[in-house]
Design a protein around this motif. Structure first.
Motif, PDB file in Angstrom:
ATOM      1  N   LEU A   8       0.850  -1.194   0.000  1.00 35.12           N
ATOM      2  CA  LEU A   8       0.000   0.000   0.000  1.00 35.12           C
ATOM      3  C   LEU A   8       0.880   1.236   0.000  1.00 35.12           C
ATOM      4  O   LEU A   8       2.038   1.178   0.413  1.00 35.12           O
ATOM      5  N   PRO A   9       0.336   2.365  -0.418  1.00 28.47           N
ATOM      6  CA  PRO A   9       1.081   3.610  -0.245  1.00 28.47           C
ATOM      7  C   PRO A   9       1.022   4.023   1.225  1.00 28.47           C
ATOM      8  O   PRO A   9       0.063   3.684   1.918  1.00 28.47           O
ATOM      9  N   GLY A  10       2.026   4.742   1.694  1.00 30.62           N
ATOM     10  CA  GLY A  10       2.009   5.194   3.080  1.00 30.62           C
ATOM     11  C   GLY A  10       3.389   5.570   3.552  1.00 30.62           C
ATOM     12  O   GLY A  10       4.228   6.017   2.757  1.00 30.62           O
ATOM     13  N   VAL A  41      -0.741   3.668   6.920  1.00 30.21           N
ATOM     14  CA  VAL A  41      -1.611   4.217   5.895  1.00 30.21           C
ATOM     15  C   VAL A  41      -2.859   4.757   6.580  1.00 30.21           C
ATOM     16  O   VAL A  41      -3.540   4.036   7.305  1.00 30.21           O
ATOM     17  N   MET A  42      -3.094   6.027   6.434  1.00 25.45           N
ATOM     18  CA  MET A  42      -4.255   6.691   7.035  1.00 25.45           C
ATOM     19  C   MET A  42      -4.388   6.359   8.514  1.00 25.45           C
ATOM     20  O   MET A  42      -5.454   5.945   8.980  1.00 25.45           O
ATOM     21  N   LYS A  43      -3.288   6.526   9.233  1.00 27.00           N
ATOM     22  CA  LYS A  43      -3.249   6.334  10.692  1.00 27.00           C
ATOM     23  C   LYS A  43      -3.426   4.876  11.120  1.00 27.00           C
ATOM     24  O   LYS A  43      -3.656   4.592  12.293  1.00 27.00           O
ATOM     25  N   THR A  44      -3.362   3.942  10.177  1.00 25.25           N
ATOM     26  CA  THR A  44      -3.458   2.523  10.502  1.00 25.25           C
ATOM     27  C   THR A  44      -2.120   1.874  10.151  1.00 25.25           C
ATOM     28  O   THR A  44      -1.551   2.174   9.099  1.00 25.25           O
ATOM     29  N   ILE A  46      -0.005  -1.341   9.018  1.00 21.23           N
ATOM     30  CA  ILE A  46      -0.173  -2.625   8.352  1.00 21.23           C
ATOM     31  C   ILE A  46       1.187  -3.320   8.347  1.00 21.23           C
ATOM     32  O   ILE A  46       2.198  -2.705   7.982  1.00 21.23           O
ATOM     33  N   PRO A  66       8.149   8.157   3.103  1.00 18.48           N
ATOM     34  CA  PRO A  66       6.946   7.884   2.305  1.00 18.48           C
ATOM     35  C   PRO A  66       7.248   6.862   1.207  1.00 18.48           C
ATOM     36  O   PRO A  66       8.330   6.902   0.614  1.00 18.48           O
TER      37      PRO A  66
END
Lengths: 77, 457
Positions: A8-10, A41-44, A46, A66
């Motif tokens: 994922l992006p992050g 990713v979005m404060k989660t 993984i 990033p």
């Protein structure tokens, strides 16, 4: 030589938390399913797991940097 | 002094909301953004934009030095902090005030006081606002615990005086149970924290989360009625309503008056929210905390009262008196908001920062969509997953739910996965329809498999 890519992006982290050592160091054995880092990713957070076995040769991106989906995070020998 | 050049120290949908409000007041808007947000909608809509740092929030939206430099550089005379980030940071407010710039919110001292749970509770009690009854201090013996419990009323929650989190919490329904559970709690507290002291408070089972919107100009304060926000997942609200249909008129009046009393007692300036637990079994409400910012769910209060909360907070912080009197703020109909997050409800709400290929937005009377999307926009992965909010307004709650269904069915966000399927399922649920839920309702509902999972989009 094999690559581990970001699912994922992050933001990619080498360590489970800032106070702890990196998940893997050069020369460490990597088994299928081993966690080699985290992508935030979005404060989660993984877990990034290796889909192959091998010997850890190093991270390809800096800690807390990033990343895009599919970007190479680490390589195995 | 009236605000002329407003700096927006936030991003996403709230930045868009603030720009629209400011433009409506004829104010020049200056949008802060991180390197990752250079193409966000608020940047396109603002009169000017300034980069304040790298993608991670701590280097940009949480970076006080960088924000202060950008405020000085752009000649802003006021700052709107939105919600989250630095909106409740006394250090940021002090820096803004020291620079001679207006902060659109309360004073640093008020934020500090209301941000401290103990101080906020004291301020609430002093203003006559009911708080969850509890022991005055630590309780060291089982007999003392029984005496306190008799005073605060059963069921009581027994907690460790030291430490936090959920460790060692027990609930007793009777004195007999208390006498059995208190020694266990003492032992566990002693083992975990090296301190066997206990703290007792009334347990509110299956509470509802009800909050009151207030507005203050530093002297006077008014309320814009209450919101019901009990549908939560991981302590994040997902579906919010105004008003709370579970309240009778008398309870509503007492609740809202208590919020105004606290706002007046603290000479509150700006928009704020008092959060309460509501026990529908006993018809009691208890203050839990105050949020000293505009909230995500503010639109439902705007829909039922017609008050533009963001414009009003800009005006009062610019030095004007409140533009509305309490008797002019009237409830009209029912409003519901749902949060559209970039998450896949079929995959345990996995974040989904996709690229929006095509967008159809819902339209119609009583339908509002607050968002920061446009076709071709790549959602950045660095911030929270809120994409926008669908808000509906209708004469009754049932009609509002129907309208919400229609609105949600009318949205298409091609290329993204969102929480829309969750809201559609909730809109069809008999308990949601009946208003029969509380803060502990949604997670078991999800665990019970009420959403289609795996492969569904």
């Amino acid at each position: 030589m094999a690559d581990i890519q970001s699912p994922l992006p992050g933001t990619f982290y080498h360590k489970p938390s800032p106070e702890e050592p990196a998940f893997k160091s050069a020369g460490d054995a990597v088994a299928v399913g081993d966690v080699i880092g985290l992508v935030e990713v979005m404060k989660t957070f993984i877990e990034v797991k290796s889909e192959i076995a091998g010997s850890f040769s190093g991270y390809s991106v800096d800690d807390a940097s990033p990343v895009t989906a599919g970007q190479v995070l680490a390589t195995l020998d | 002094m009236a605000i002329k050049r407003l700096f927006i120290a936030n991003r996403g949908e709230i930045a868009v909301r603030i720009i629209r409000a400011a433009k409506g007041l004829g104010i020049h808007t200056i949008q802060a953004h991180s390197e990752a947000d250079a193409d966000m909608l608020a940047v396109k809509l603002a009169d000017e934009a300034v980069c304040v740092g790298a993608a991670p929030a701590k280097e940009s939206y949480l970076n006080i030095d960088a924000l202060m430099a950008a405020i000085a550089q752009t000649g802003a005379d006021a700052v709107h902090p939105g919600y989250g980030f630095l909106s409740e940071s006394p250090a940021f407010v002090r820096a803004v005030e020291a620079a001679g710039v207006t902060f659109v919110g309360p004073s640093a001292a008020t934020i500090e006081r209301m941000g401290d749970k103990v101080e906020a509770r004291k301020a609430a009690e002093a203003a006559g606002v009911p708080v969850v009854p509890g022991s005055k201090g630590r309780v060291d013996s089982v007999d003392d615990a029984a005496a306190v419990a008799a005073e605060v009323g059963y069921p009581v929650m027994i907690k460790a005086a030291a430490g936090g989190g959920g460790r060692g919490i027990r609930v007793a329904d009777t004195e007999e149970e208390l006498r059995k559970l208190a020694p266990q709690a003492q032992q566990e507290a002693a083992a975990a924290f090296g301190d066997g002291g206990l703290y007792l408070e009334r347990a509110v089972r299956s509470p509802r989360h009800i909050e009151v919107q207030i507005l203050g100009d530093g002297t006077d304060a008014v309320h814009c009625f209450e919101r019901e926000c009990s549908l939560q997942r991981r302590r994040q609200k997902v579906w919010e309503e105004a008003g709370a249909d579970c309240l009778d008129d008398e309870t509503r009046a007492t609740l809202c008056a208590s919020a105004v009393a606290l706002a007046k007692a603290t000479n509150y300036r700006g928009a704020g929210t008092l959060e309460y637990l509501y026990d529908s079994a006993t018809n009691e409400f208890f203050f839990i905390e105050m949020n000293t910012r505009i909230q995500v769910e503010h639109p439902v209060s705007e829909m039922i009262t017609g008050v533009d909360l963001v414009q009003e907070m800009i005006r009062v912080c610019g030095g004007e008196a409140l533009s509305v009197r309490q008797d002019e703020i009237v409830r009209n109909g029912h409003s519901i908001e749902v949060r559209i997050n970039a998450e896949d409800p079929a995959m345990q709400f996995m974040p989904w920062p996709g690229k929006l290929e095509a967008m159809t937005v819902p339209e119609g009377d009583g339908i509002r969509f607050d968002h920061f999307l446009y076709e071709g926009y790549q959602i950045p992965p660095f911030y929270d997953s809120l994409l926008g909010k669908v808000i509906v307004h209708a004469p009754t709650r049932n009609e509002a739910i129907e309208k919400m269904k229609t609105a949600l069915q009318g949205i298409e966000l091609k290329g993204l996965k969102t929480t829309i399927p969750l809201h559609l399922a909730l809109a069809d649920d008999p308990d949601v329809r009946a208003g029969n839920f509380h803060t502990q309702w949604l997670e078991p509902w999800l665990d019970a498999g009420n959403l289609p999972t795996g492969g569904a989009s």
